[in-house]
Structures are given as structure tokens and as C-alpha cells.
Design an enzyme around this catalytic site. Structure first.
Site, PDB file in Angstrom:
ATOM      1  CB  SER A 141      -0.861   0.021   1.267  1.00 45.49           C
ATOM      2  OG  SER A 141      -1.420   1.318   1.471  1.00 45.49           O
ATOM      3  CE1 TYR A 154      -4.256  -2.143   5.109  1.00 41.48           C
ATOM      4  CE2 TYR A 154      -2.928  -0.261   4.382  1.00 41.48           C
ATOM      5  CZ  TYR A 154      -3.794  -1.309   4.094  1.00 41.48           C
ATOM      6  OH  TYR A 154      -4.194  -1.528   2.792  1.00 41.48           O
TER       7      TYR A 154
HETATM    8  N1  CAA Z   1      -2.649  13.414  11.430  1.00 43.13           N
HETATM    9  C1  CAA Z   1      -2.427  13.668  12.740  1.00 43.13           C
HETATM   10  N2  CAA Z   1      -3.390  13.612  13.673  1.00 43.13           N
HETATM   11  C2  CAA Z   1      -4.610  13.327  13.271  1.00 43.13           C
HETATM   12  C3  CAA Z   1      -4.911  13.047  11.924  1.00 43.13           C
HETATM   13  C4  CAA Z   1      -3.870  13.114  10.989  1.00 43.13           C
HETATM   14  N3  CAA Z   1      -4.057  12.871   9.676  1.00 43.13           N
HETATM   15  N4  CAA Z   1      -6.218  12.763  11.831  1.00 43.13           N
HETATM   16  C5  CAA Z   1      -6.723  12.865  13.083  1.00 43.13           C
HETATM   17  N5  CAA Z   1      -5.744  13.210  13.944  1.00 43.13           N
HETATM   18  C6  CAA Z   1      -5.881  13.438  15.383  1.00 43.13           C
HETATM   19  C7  CAA Z   1      -7.111  14.265  15.685  1.00 43.13           C
HETATM   20  O1  CAA Z   1      -6.803  15.648  15.617  1.00 43.13           O
HETATM   21  C8  CAA Z   1      -7.466  13.816  17.085  1.00 43.13           C
HETATM   22  O2  CAA Z   1      -6.610  14.457  18.020  1.00 43.13           O
HETATM   23  P1  CAA Z   1      -7.169  14.794  19.499  1.00 43.13           P
HETATM   24  O3  CAA Z   1      -7.589  13.483  20.129  1.00 43.13           O
HETATM   25  O4  CAA Z   1      -5.982  15.431  20.158  1.00 43.13           O
HETATM   26  O5  CAA Z   1      -8.322  15.727  19.292  1.00 43.13           O
HETATM   27  C9  CAA Z   1      -7.072  12.350  17.102  1.00 43.13           C
HETATM   28  O6  CAA Z   1      -6.129  12.187  16.030  1.00 43.13           O
HETATM   29  C10 CAA Z   1      -8.269  11.422  16.899  1.00 43.13           C
HETATM   30  O7  CAA Z   1      -8.823  11.739  15.622  1.00 43.13           O
HETATM   31  P2  CAA Z   1     -10.297  11.359  15.244  1.00 43.13           P
HETATM   32  O8  CAA Z   1     -11.282  12.173  16.042  1.00 43.13           O
HETATM   33  O9  CAA Z   1     -10.427  11.380  13.749  1.00 43.13           O
HETATM   34  O10 CAA Z   1     -10.407   9.844  15.809  1.00 43.13           O
HETATM   35  P3  CAA Z   1     -11.341   8.750  15.370  1.00 43.13           P
HETATM   36  O11 CAA Z   1     -11.157   7.663  16.361  1.00 43.13           O
HETATM   37  O12 CAA Z   1     -12.716   9.241  15.062  1.00 43.13           O
HETATM   38  O13 CAA Z   1     -10.736   8.300  13.946  1.00 43.13           O
HETATM   39  C11 CAA Z   1      -9.288   7.200  12.485  1.00 43.13           C
HETATM   40  C12 CAA Z   1      -9.422   7.828  13.863  1.00 43.13           C
HETATM   41  C13 CAA Z   1     -10.241   6.012  12.385  1.00 43.13           C
HETATM   42  C14 CAA Z   1      -7.863   6.700  12.364  1.00 43.13           C
HETATM   43  C15 CAA Z   1      -9.657   8.243  11.405  1.00 43.13           C
HETATM   44  O14 CAA Z   1      -8.872   9.401  11.593  1.00 43.13           O
HETATM   45  C16 CAA Z   1      -9.410   7.730  10.017  1.00 43.13           C
HETATM   46  O15 CAA Z   1     -10.198   6.969   9.452  1.00 43.13           O
HETATM   47  N6  CAA Z   1      -8.304   8.171   9.376  1.00 43.13           N
HETATM   48  C17 CAA Z   1      -7.946   7.713   8.041  1.00 43.13           C
HETATM   49  C18 CAA Z   1      -7.094   6.476   8.132  1.00 43.13           C
HETATM   50  C19 CAA Z   1      -6.834   5.974   6.735  1.00 43.13           C
HETATM   51  O16 CAA Z   1      -6.363   6.667   5.863  1.00 43.13           O
HETATM   52  N7  CAA Z   1      -7.133   4.697   6.530  1.00 43.13           N
HETATM   53  C20 CAA Z   1      -6.976   4.089   5.239  1.00 43.13           C
HETATM   54  C21 CAA Z   1      -7.954   2.958   5.128  1.00 43.13           C
HETATM   55  S1  CAA Z   1      -8.014   2.320   3.469  1.00 43.13           S
HETATM   56  C22 CAA Z   1      -6.577   1.503   3.311  1.00 43.13           C
HETATM   57  O17 CAA Z   1      -5.837   1.282   4.218  1.00 43.13           O
HETATM   58  C23 CAA Z   1      -6.249   1.025   1.915  1.00 43.13           C
HETATM   59  C24 CAA Z   1      -4.941   1.528   1.477  1.00 43.13           C
HETATM   60  O18 CAA Z   1      -4.001   0.737   1.354  1.00 43.13           O
HETATM   61  C25 CAA Z   1      -4.754   2.958   1.148  1.00 43.13           C
END
Ligand code: CAA
Length: 247
Positions: A141, A154
Site C-alpha cells: 500500500s 497497517y
Molecule cells: N494526522 C495527525 N493527527 C490526526 C490526523 C492526521 N491525519 N487525523 C486525526 N488526527 C488526530 C485528531 O486531531 C485527534 O486528536 P485529538 O484526540 O488530540 O483531538 C485524534 O487524532 C483522533 O482523531 P479522530 O477524532 O479522527 O479519531 P477517530 O477515532 O474518530 O478516527 C481514524 C481515527 C479512524 C484513524 C480516522 O482518523 C481515520 O479513518 N483516518 C484515516 C485512516 C486511513 O487513511 N485509513 C486508510 C484505510 S483504506 C486503506 O488502508 C487502503 C490503502 O491501502 C490505502
């Protein structure tokens, strides 16, 4: 062209289906490996038949379990013949920020996305080498290259896939067996569409092509890597990510 036997793990997911279809289009006999608890082989067979692909075999097993993989490969060989092409595609996500990630979420992703390569490749690679021809294609990925917040498990597993690919490629290069990795960016599959819409939109905004990949854009690369024309390519990492990340 020579018809070859191609075993695809995670065959019934969004990416797996496209990989199976592109390999079938290239004339290969496809063995679709699926998880008996999570996948629906009848739906898959119907979808494949509707697309004109009837000559396929399905085998059930758990890629995170060594014995299950040995049994699955034995069943595949009995039903379809020796495995010439192995696509290690099965994968899961258990996304959580590291502070909130539990050991079970780490272990599950490492076992399914990385240890599975040991489990599936072990029963096929030596036989490929003995026959003097083989293709091992590992689906990594973009997040194994760049790291993604919320995906320490991951990203670690997918980076491990690339290390495994390079090391095994060096071991098998003189035996006619190539080992390559594909690093897809964000593809329009259930796995990606499960990301919260606002988070997904923010990710798409960072992709220079401003869209998700179509699954067949990854499947087509698998068909190429499986072909005789790709015979000089081994240990490579093929980036298909709409410009999201350059190594
Ligand atoms: N960088 C740094 N910090 C981040 C961030 C980022 N990109 N995104 C969120 N945060 C921080 C937030 O600011 C928050 O901080 P505080 O607790 O201090 O307020 C903390 O992280 C929690 O964030 P969320 O409220 O978004 O937490 P959540 O539990 O609702 O969600 C998550 C967390 C599930 C990881 C969500 O952010 C998410 O889905 N992110 C995307 C992950 C991603 O790209 N996954 C790919 C899946 S598909 C795949 O994997 C296929 C492939 O090969 C590409």
C-alpha cells in the site's frame, strides 16, 4: 499465450475481484481464496459468471493461519494444478490512532497482512523454483511507504510486505521466479469507502489526480506482473497512487 494457474487471496473483496477478472481476461485459470466466515462464494461466482468468467475454483481458508494455508494450497493444486502465480492480496484494516490502538488490533493486522505472506508463499515458492517459473505478487500500500496517521499497524505490515518482497526476490531471481509488490493508493473499494466521508474527502483532496483508483487499474498491473513480458522485473515496488506519493 500459456494458460497458467493463478491463486489470489482475498479474492472476493473489491480489489480481489478486479485482480481475478484481469488475470482471467489474460487467459489464466483463477483460484479464488476466501475466508469462510466473511466472504460469500456464491455471490462471487455469480458476479464472475455475469462478467463472462466461469472457469474458476474457490478455496476457503484463513491466510493468518499456517496450517489453513497449507491445506488451501493443497486443495487448489488438487482442483486446478500447480500454482504458477500467487497474488497475496488479502488484507484488513483496524484503524485507530496509536494511543488508542489495542494489542489485538495490532496483532490482527500484522497476522492477516504480513504473516499471511509467509503462510501462503511457503507452500508454493519452492515448487515454483523447481519448475523454473513463477510469479509472486504482493499487494502492499502507499501507506506502507509514506505512513498514515491512524494506521501504525497497517503501515508497518505493508512496509514489511515490501521488505519481504525484496528479500525473496533476491533469493529466487536465478530460479525463474519473480517477486514484486504493488503499492496501491486509495482505491474505490469497501475498505476505503468505510472511511468517514469527511476524512476520505480530505484524503482525496491530497491526491494530485483528485480521485480514487478504479480496482481494475490495480488488477491490470497484476496481470502485467504475471505475464512473460514482466520476466525481467523482480524485487520492484510498483506505485499506483494517482501521484499521491513519490519514493
Ligand atoms: N494526522 C495527525 N493527527 C490526526 C490526523 C492526521 N491525519 N487525523 C486525526 N488526527 C488526530 C485528531 O486531531 C485527534 O486528536 P485529538 O484526540 O488530540 O483531538 C485524534 O487524532 C483522533 O482523531 P479522530 O477524532 O479522527 O479519531 P477517530 O477515532 O474518530 O478516527 C481514524 C481515527 C479512524 C484513524 C480516522 O482518523 C481515520 O479513518 N483516518 C484515516 C485512516 C486511513 O487513511 N485509513 C486508510 C484505510 S483504506 C486503506 O488502508 C487502503 C490503502 O491501502 C490505502
Amino acid at each position: 499465450m500459456t494458460q497458467r494457474v493463478a491463486l489470489v487471496t482475498g479474492a472476493m473483496g473489491g480489489l480481489g475481484i478486479a485482480i481475478c477478472q484481469e488475470l482471467a481476461k489474460a487467459g489464466h485459470k483463477v483460484v479464488a481464496s476466501y475466508h469462510p466466515e466473511f466472504d460469500k462464494p456464491e455471490e462471487f461466482k455469480k458476479l464472475m459468471a455475469d462478467a463472462g468468467f466461469n472457469d474458476l475454483v474457490c478455496v476457503a481458508g484463513d491466510v493468518s493461519n499456517f496450517d489453513s494455508c497449507a491445506a488451501m494450497v493443497a486443495e487448489a493444486e488438487a482442483k486446478a494444478g500447480s500454482i504458477d502465480i500467487l497474488v497475496n492480496n488479502a488484507g484488513i484494516t483496524r484503524d485507530k490512532m496509536f494511543g488508542r490502538m489495542e494489542l489485538g488490533q495490532w496483532d490482527a493486522v500484522i497476522a492477516t497482512n504480513l504473516t499471511s505472506l509467509f503462510n501462503m508463499t511457503k507452500p508454493v515458492s519452492a515448487k515454483m523454483a523447481e519448475r523454473g517459473w513463477g510469479r509472486i505478487i504482493n499487494i502492499s500500500s502507499v501507506n506502507g511507504l509514506k505512513g498514515q496517521a491512524g494506521q501504525t499497524n497497517y503501515s508497518a505490515a505493508k512496509a514489511g510486505v515490501i521488505g519481504f518482497t525484496k528479500a525473496l526476490a533476491a533469493e529466487l531471481a536465478a530460479k525463474g521466479v519473480t517477486v514484486n509488490a504493488i503499492t496501491p493508493g486509495y482505491v474505490a473499494t469497501q475498505m476505503v469507502l468505510a472511511i468517514k466521508p469527511e476524512v476520505l474527502q480530505s484524503i482525496i483532496d491530497t491526491v494530485p489526480m483528485k480521485r480514487l483508483a478504479k480496482p481494475e487499474e490495480i488488477g491490470g498491473a497484476c496481470a502485467y506482473l504475471a505475464s512473460d513480458l514482466a520476466g525481467f522485473m523482480t524485487g520492484a515496488t510498483m506505485n499506483i497512487n494517482g501521484g499521491l506519493y513519490y519514493q
